[in-house]
Design a protein around this motif. Structure first.
Motif, PDB file in Angstrom:
ATOM      1  N   ARG A   1      -6.697  -0.999 -12.882  1.00 49.92           N
ATOM      2  CA  ARG A   1      -5.466  -1.724 -12.523  1.00 49.92           C
ATOM      3  C   ARG A   1      -4.413  -0.769 -11.971  1.00 49.92           C
ATOM      4  NH1 ARG A   1      -6.217  -5.044 -17.801  1.00 49.92           N
ATOM      5  NH2 ARG A   1      -6.939  -7.050 -17.014  1.00 49.92           N
ATOM      6  N   ALA A   2      -4.335   0.423 -12.539  1.00 52.01           N
ATOM      7  CA  ALA A   2      -3.313   1.368 -12.108  1.00 52.01           C
ATOM      8  C   ALA A   2      -3.552   1.867 -10.694  1.00 52.01           C
ATOM      9  CB  ALA A   2      -3.267   2.550 -13.076  1.00 52.01           C
ATOM     10  N   LEU A   3      -4.835   1.974 -10.296  1.00 49.30           N
ATOM     11  CA  LEU A   3      -5.167   2.590  -9.008  1.00 49.30           C
ATOM     12  C   LEU A   3      -5.369   1.585  -7.882  1.00 49.30           C
ATOM     13  CD1 LEU A   3      -7.645   5.302 -10.346  1.00 49.30           C
ATOM     14  CD2 LEU A   3      -5.410   5.734  -9.319  1.00 49.30           C
ATOM     15  N   GLN A   4      -5.716   0.335  -8.207  1.00 47.53           N
ATOM     16  CA  GLN A   4      -6.062  -0.616  -7.153  1.00 47.53           C
ATOM     17  C   GLN A   4      -4.897  -0.913  -6.214  1.00 47.53           C
ATOM     18  OE1 GLN A   4      -5.003  -4.095  -6.968  1.00 47.53           O
ATOM     19  NE2 GLN A   4      -3.490  -3.672  -8.557  1.00 47.53           N
ATOM     20  N   ALA A   5      -3.661  -0.747  -6.702  1.00 54.73           N
ATOM     21  CA  ALA A   5      -2.499  -1.094  -5.876  1.00 54.73           C
ATOM     22  C   ALA A   5      -2.306  -0.154  -4.687  1.00 54.73           C
ATOM     23  CB  ALA A   5      -1.233  -1.098  -6.742  1.00 54.73           C
ATOM     24  N   VAL A   6      -2.876   1.048  -4.742  1.00 54.30           N
ATOM     25  CA  VAL A   6      -2.634   2.014  -3.668  1.00 54.30           C
ATOM     26  C   VAL A   6      -3.842   2.202  -2.755  1.00 54.30           C
ATOM     27  CG1 VAL A   6      -0.919   3.270  -5.030  1.00 54.30           C
ATOM     28  CG2 VAL A   6      -3.322   3.980  -5.120  1.00 54.30           C
ATOM     29  N   LEU A   7      -4.877   1.402  -2.942  1.00 49.55           N
ATOM     30  CA  LEU A   7      -6.063   1.547  -2.106  1.00 49.55           C
ATOM     31  C   LEU A   7      -5.797   1.016  -0.702  1.00 49.55           C
ATOM     32  CD1 LEU A   7      -8.875   0.393  -4.559  1.00 49.55           C
ATOM     33  CD2 LEU A   7      -8.241   2.725  -3.961  1.00 49.55           C
ATOM     34  N   PRO A   8      -6.430   1.599   0.289  1.00 48.10           N
ATOM     35  CA  PRO A   8      -6.291   1.062   1.644  1.00 48.10           C
ATOM     36  C   PRO A   8      -7.020  -0.273   1.755  1.00 48.10           C
ATOM     37  CG  PRO A   8      -7.954   2.787   1.595  1.00 48.10           C
ATOM     38  CD  PRO A   8      -7.318   2.776   0.235  1.00 48.10           C
ATOM     39  N   SER A   9      -6.653  -1.069   2.733  1.00 46.99           N
ATOM     40  CA  SER A   9      -7.312  -2.353   2.923  1.00 46.99           C
ATOM     41  C   SER A   9      -8.754  -2.137   3.363  1.00 46.99           C
ATOM     42  CB  SER A   9      -6.567  -3.180   3.972  1.00 46.99           C
ATOM     43  OG  SER A   9      -6.677  -2.568   5.245  1.00 46.99           O
ATOM     44  N   ALA A  10      -9.584  -3.143   3.091  1.00 48.30           N
ATOM     45  CA  ALA A  10     -11.008  -3.032   3.429  1.00 48.30           C
ATOM     46  C   ALA A  10     -11.221  -2.916   4.935  1.00 48.30           C
ATOM     47  CB  ALA A  10     -11.758  -4.233   2.874  1.00 48.30           C
ATOM     48  N   THR A  11     -10.308  -3.478   5.716  1.00 45.69           N
ATOM     49  CA  THR A  11     -10.449  -3.381   7.175  1.00 45.69           C
ATOM     50  C   THR A  11     -10.135  -1.973   7.665  1.00 45.69           C
ATOM     51  OG1 THR A  11      -8.185  -4.218   7.388  1.00 45.69           O
ATOM     52  CG2 THR A  11      -9.988  -5.815   7.581  1.00 45.69           C
ATOM     53  N   ASP A  12      -9.209  -1.290   6.993  1.00 46.61           N
ATOM     54  CA  ASP A  12      -8.856   0.076   7.390  1.00 46.61           C
ATOM     55  C   ASP A  12      -9.829   1.117   6.831  1.00 46.61           C
ATOM     56  OD1 ASP A  12      -6.645  -0.908   8.718  1.00 46.61           O
ATOM     57  OD2 ASP A  12      -5.305  -0.634   7.010  1.00 46.61           O
ATOM     58  N   PHE A  13     -10.424   0.810   5.671  1.00 42.95           N
ATOM     59  CA  PHE A  13     -11.320   1.759   5.001  1.00 42.95           C
ATOM     60  C   PHE A  13     -12.502   0.970   4.452  1.00 42.95           C
ATOM     61  CE2 PHE A  13     -12.539   4.731   1.555  1.00 42.95           C
ATOM     62  CZ  PHE A  13     -12.589   5.912   2.283  1.00 42.95           C
ATOM     63  N   PRO A  14     -13.523   0.756   5.274  1.00 40.23           N
ATOM     64  CA  PRO A  14     -14.600  -0.180   4.916  1.00 40.23           C
ATOM     65  C   PRO A  14     -15.654   0.402   3.991  1.00 40.23           C
ATOM     66  CG  PRO A  14     -15.009   0.724   7.089  1.00 40.23           C
ATOM     67  CD  PRO A  14     -13.702   1.317   6.628  1.00 40.23           C
TER      68      PRO A  14
ATOM     69  N   GLY B   1     -11.349  11.926   0.553  1.00 38.53           N
ATOM     70  CA  GLY B   1     -10.848  11.489   1.849  1.00 38.53           C
ATOM     71  C   GLY B   1     -10.381  10.050   1.881  1.00 38.53           C
ATOM     72  N   VAL B   2     -10.214   9.432   0.713  1.00 38.24           N
ATOM     73  CA  VAL B   2      -9.706   8.062   0.673  1.00 38.24           C
ATOM     74  C   VAL B   2      -8.207   8.092   0.991  1.00 38.24           C
ATOM     75  CG1 VAL B   2      -9.388   5.990  -0.735  1.00 38.24           C
ATOM     76  CG2 VAL B   2     -11.412   7.425  -1.074  1.00 38.24           C
ATOM     77  N   PRO B   3      -7.759   7.371   2.008  1.00 35.32           N
ATOM     78  CA  PRO B   3      -6.335   7.417   2.385  1.00 35.32           C
ATOM     79  C   PRO B   3      -5.472   6.538   1.482  1.00 35.32           C
ATOM     80  CG  PRO B   3      -7.528   5.979   3.887  1.00 35.32           C
ATOM     81  CD  PRO B   3      -8.556   6.553   2.954  1.00 35.32           C
ATOM     82  N   LEU B   4      -5.194   7.021   0.271  1.00 36.42           N
ATOM     83  CA  LEU B   4      -4.354   6.266  -0.654  1.00 36.42           C
ATOM     84  C   LEU B   4      -2.950   6.117  -0.084  1.00 36.42           C
ATOM     85  CD1 LEU B   4      -5.298   7.830  -4.131  1.00 36.42           C
ATOM     86  CD2 LEU B   4      -6.347   5.885  -2.970  1.00 36.42           C
ATOM     87  N   LYS B   5      -2.300   5.000  -0.419  1.00 38.78           N
ATOM     88  CA  LYS B   5      -0.929   4.795   0.029  1.00 38.78           C
ATOM     89  C   LYS B   5       0.014   5.804  -0.624  1.00 38.78           C
ATOM     90  CE  LYS B   5      -1.901  -0.119   0.629  1.00 38.78           C
ATOM     91  NZ  LYS B   5      -1.692  -1.488   0.101  1.00 38.78           N
ATOM     92  N   ALA B   6      -0.311   6.211  -1.858  1.00 42.87           N
ATOM     93  CA  ALA B   6       0.494   7.210  -2.571  1.00 42.87           C
ATOM     94  C   ALA B   6      -0.298   7.657  -3.792  1.00 42.87           C
ATOM     95  CB  ALA B   6       1.842   6.624  -3.003  1.00 42.87           C
TER      96      ALA B   6
END
Length: 713
Positions: free
Chosen positions: A412-425, A457-462
C-alpha cells in the motif's frame, strides 16, 4: 419458534440492518449484518473455562467469502472454497486488531469469531459489514467484551470525504485518478482503535481529518448495536479479573532492580538474554505456589512494562539511549546482487531488509479471483520473516497472517508512486527478506523496496520512506510519542503507528491502539513527529540513490508496446495461436496481446524485439500508395511478375512496368527469388495491387526523378 430481533438505520446512501435470533442459535452470539444487499453472518463462541496453565488470550478470528454470495462457482479442480485468500486473511486481521484490546484484562478463555459472507451486491465491500457484524455478535454473546466497536471506510475525492465508497470506486485505486484515499477506521464510542489505509500523498491534516470524519460516522452504528443488545443480549458471563497484586509485589521485590539494569542494555541480543535470565532468577525466588500461578506471566510483563514506561514518560529515557524523536542510524546500499534486476539492503539500527526487484512481462501478472470479479495485478510484494532474523529457532512454512499483513502494508505504501502501466509496461515483483528485526521491519521493507525498484530502473514518481511511531500513555494523562520504535517498545507500549510517504505526503497509514484514550491531539503530534522522521530517512536513502536508474540490468527484459486495431487481433494470433507462436519462435521474444489490441514485446535482446515488431507490423499494417518497398519475386507469368513486398502481401508488376523498354517476356530480366524494389501505384477496381519497378532505381531503391521518368516515358 424464533425469537427474532431486528434493527435498521439509514447509513449514508444505504440501509444498515442487524438481525439475530433465527439462524445459528447454538452459538453464543450470532448476528447477520446487511448493508444494501451485502450480508455477513458473524458467529461467536467461547469456552466457559480456560485451559489449565493458559497464559495468553486465545482469540481466533476467521473471515470467509463464499462464492455463492456473488452467484459464482469457485475455480480450480475441486470447485470449492479452499485456503484463505489474501483478502480473507487481511479482513480477519482487520476484525481482530480493534477487538482484541477490548476484552477484559486477564481473560484467557478461548474465543472463536467466524464471519461468513452470505450475499454480495458488488457495491458494498463486505469487510466493513463483517466488522460490524462481529462487534454486534460479541456484544450480545455475554463474553466480557468492552465494546461495541463499529467501522467505516472513507474515500477522498475533490477535497471531500466520502463515506463507504462503492467497490468499483476503490478497486485498483491506482487506476482511479479521482480517488485519493482508501481508509478503514474502527473505534468505540470514545476512541479510535484501528486505522488501515492507502493514499495518494495526502497531507497530515487531510489524513487526520479523514480519521476524525470516520469516527463521527460510526457513532450511529454503535448506537444501533447497543439498541440490538438491549433486546437480544445474553446474561453477561460471570468473570472476575484475577487479582495478582500479591504475586506482583513478590515479583517486584525479587527482581525490579535487576530487570531495570537488564533493560538498560542497548544491544538487543544481550538485552534479551539478560531479561530471560532475570525472569528465571525471579521465578527461582518465588514459592512453589507462586511459580505455578497462571498469572505469573502477566505479573512479569507488568514489571517490565512499568520499568520501560516509567523511564520514558518521566525522564525521556529509551532503552537504547535515544531521545523520543531520534531515528536509529541508517545505512542504505543498492546493487548488491549482480544477477537480479534490482536490489537494496536497508539497515536501521538492528532492523534490516534485503529487498529484491524482478521485472516481468504481462504473462507474470497475478490473476486475482475476487467475489466482485477477476482482475490482474502487475505489482506484487512478498514479505518473509525467517526465525533467524530475531535469533530464534522456529518452524519455517508458508506465509502466516503476520507476513501477509506486513507485506500488504508495504504494498500500500509503494503503489501510489508507481508509474502507469502504459508508461512502464512491466510486472514488478518485490521480495523483502527480513534478515534482522528489532522493530518496524514492514517500514524497512518500504524503504528498501523504494530503493530496490529505483535500482532496477523503475521510474517512481518519488522515493517513499516509512517510520513506526509508538506511544506510552499513563493513567494521569501524561504521554510520550516515540519515533522509530524498537520491538520491546512496541510490545510494552500502547500504540503501533506506522506512517509511510514521500516528501509531498502520506501514502499509507496503519494504527493499532491497545488502550482507549487516544485523542486527535495525540494523533496530530504523532503525525507531525512521523513526518520529521520520514524526511530524515528520505535524506539518508538519497545518499544511496535518489531516482530511478536510466539503464536496466542486462538481465532484465526490455518491453516495447504497440497498439493494433482490434479487428486485427485475430490475424496476429492466428488460428489456434499459430501465427503468434511462429512470431515468438522466430524472433525469440515474448509477445503478449490483450483484448484492447495492446501488444507487449519483451526480450533482453533488442534485435529480437525489433524482429517481432516488424513481423507483427507486417501483419497489421496496410501498404501505402506511392511508397517504395523492397520485395521478392515469387512467381513469373506471361503478363508480368508477382512480388511479395509487404509482409505476406503480393502484388503484380505488369510486364510494361518492369523496365523502360519493351520486353518479350518478364523472365528476360527476372527470376523467382530475386529481390527487387517496387513502388505501390495503387489498387485496381477489384482491389488488386499494382506495382512498378521501372520508376525505382534498382541499385539504390530511390524513386527515379521526375525528369528522368518523363524522358523514359
Amino acid at each position: 419458534m424464533f425469537k427474532e430481533v431486528r434493527k435498521s438505520m439509514q447509513w449514508g446512501p444505504e440501509t444498515l440492518t442487524l438481525e439475530t435470533g433465527k439462524i445459528a442459535r447454538q452459538a453464543d452470539g450470532t448476528v447477520i449484518a446487511t448493508l444494501g444487499e451485502t450480508s455477513v453472518m458473524a458467529n461467536v463462541t467461547f469456552a466457559k473455562e480456560p485451559k489449565p496453565g493458559q497464559d495468553f488470550f486465545p482469540l481466533t478470528v476467521h473471515y470467509q467469502e463464499k462464492y455463492y454470495a456473488a452467484g459464482k462457482i469457485p475455480g480450480g479442480f475441486f470447485k470449492r472454497e479452499a485456503r484463505p485468500t489474501e483478502k480473507e486473511t487481511l479482513t480477519a486481521r482487520l476484525i481482530d486488531r480493534p477487538c482484541r484490546p477490548l476484552f477484559a484484562p486477564g481473560f484467557k478463555h478461548e474465543v472463536l469469531v467466524m464471519c461468513t459472507v452470505l450475499s454480495h451486491d458488488l457495491v458494498n465491500d463486505p469487510d466493513i459489514v463483517a466488522m460490524i457484524a462481529a462487534s454486534a455478535a460479541l456484544t450480545i454473546s455475554g463474553v466480557p467484551f468492552m465494546g461495541p466497536i463499529a467501522a467505516a471506510r472513507v474515500g477522498f475525492v475533490d477535497g471531500e470525504y466520502v463515506l463507504n465508497p462503492e467497490v468499483a470506486d476503490m478497486d485498483q485505486l491506482r487506476n482511479n485518478p479521482e480517488q485519493r484515499l482508501d481508509l478503514v477506521v474502527a473505534g468505540t464510542k470514545d476512541a479510535v482503535m484501528m486505522v488501515e489505509s492507502e493514499a495518494y500523498e495526502l497531507s497530515e491534516d487531510e489524513m487526520l481529518g479523514a480519521v476524525v470524519f470516520a469516527h463521527e460516522q460510526i457513532q450511529p452504528v454503535i448506537d444501533l448495536i447497543i439498541s440490538l443488545a438491549e433486546e437480544a443480549a445474553k446474561e453477561p458471563f460471570t468473570y472476575t479479573p484475577p487479582d495478582y497484586s500479591d504475586l506482583y509485589a513478590a515479583v517486584k521485590a525479587a527482581g525490579e532492580e535487576d530487570m531495570r539494569a537488564a533493560y538498560a542494555i542497548r544491544d538487543k541480543q544481550e538485552r534479551t538474554n539478560t531479561v530471560s535470565a532475570v525472569r528465571e532468577k525471579i521465578r527461582g525466588a518465588l514459592t512453589e505456589e507462586q511459580q505455578e500461578d497462571p498469572n505469573l506471566g502477566s505479573a512479569l510483563k507488568k514489571l517490565e512494562s512499568s520499568i520501560l514506561r516509567g523511564d520514558v514518560v518521566r525522564n525521556g529515557n529509551r532503552i537504547d539511549g535515544r531521545s523520543t524523536t531520534t531515528v536509529r542510524p541508517i545505512t542504505a546500499e543498492v546493487g548488491l546482487l549482480p544477477r537480479t534486476h534490482g536490489s537494496s539492503l536497508f539497515t536501521r539500527g538492528e532492523t534490516q531488509a534485503l529487498v529484491v526487484t524482478t521485472l516481468g512481462t504481462g504473462e507474470d501478472e497475478q490473476i486475482i479471483d475476487a467475489l466482485h470479479g477477476n482482475f490482474r495485478s502487475n505489482f506484487l510484494l512478498h514479505y518473509n520473516f525467517p526465525p533467524y532474523s530475531v535469533g530464534e529457532v522456529g518452524r519455517v512454512g508458508s506465509p502466516g497472517r503476520r507476513e501477509i499483513g506486513h507485506g500488504k502494508l508495504a504494498w500500500r505504501a509503494l503503489q501510489a508512486v508507481l508509474p502507469s502501466a502504459t508508461d512502464f509496461p512491466y510486472t514488478i515483483r518485490l521480495v523483502s527478506e527480513i534478515t534482522e528485526s528489532n522493530g518496524s521491519s514492514s517500514m524497512a521493507s518500504v524503504c528498501g523496496g523504494s530503493l530496490s525498484m529505483m535500482d532496477a530502473g523503475v521510474p517512481l514518481k518519488a522515493p517513499v520512506a516509512g517510520v513506526a511511531m509508538g506511544l506510552v500513555l499513563e493513567d494521569d494523562g501524561a504521554y510520550a510519542v516515540l519515533t522509530d520504535i524498537l520491538g520491546d517498545e512496541d510490545h510494552l507500549g500502547d500504540m503501533d503507528f506506522k506512517v509511510a510517504g514521500t516528501e509531498n505526503g502520506i501514502t499509507s497509514l496503519q494504527m493499532d491502539i491497545k488502550v482507549q484514550g487516544i485523542t486527535p491531539e495525540i494523533m496530530k503530534t504523532a503525525l507531525a513527529q512521523a513526518k520529521d522522521g520520514r524526511m530524515h530517512i528520505l535524506g539518508e536513502m538519497g545518499k544511496a540513490l535518489s531516482e530511478g536508474r536510466s539503464e536496466f540490468s542486462a538481465h532484465a527484459p526490455r518491453i516495447e508496446t504497440m497498439t493494433v486495431p482490434t479487428d486485427k487481433i485475430r490475424e496476429v494470433i492466428g488460428s489456434g495461436g499459430k501465427v503468434i507462436r511462429e512470431i515468438v519462435e522466430t524472433s525469440g521474444a515474448k509477445v503478449d496481446i490483450n483484448d484492447d489490441g495492446v501488444i507487449k514485446i519483451a526480450s533482453p535482446n533488442a534485435e529480437a524485439i525489433q524482429k517481432a515488431y516488424d513481423m507483427i507490423y507486417s501483419i497489421v499494417a496496410e501498404p501505402e500508395e506511392g511508397k517504395v518497398y523492397k520485395g521478392k519475386v515469387v512467381k513469373i507469368v506471361d503478363f508480368g511478375a508477382f512480388v511479395n513486398f509487404f509482409g505476406k502481401r503480393d502484388g503484380l508488376v505488369h510486364v510494361s512496368q518492369i523496365e523502360n523498354r519493351r520486353l518479350n517476356h518478364p523472365s528476360d530480366v527476372l527470376k523467382e527469388g530475386q529481390e527487387v524494389w517496387v513502388k505501390l501505384l495503387g489498387f485496381d477496381d477489384r482491389g488488386k495491387v499494382r506495382l512498378s519497378m521501372r520508376v525505382v532505381d534498382q541499385e539504390t531503391g530511390e524513386e527515379v526523378k521526375k525528369e528522368a521518368k518523363a524522358d523514359a516515358e
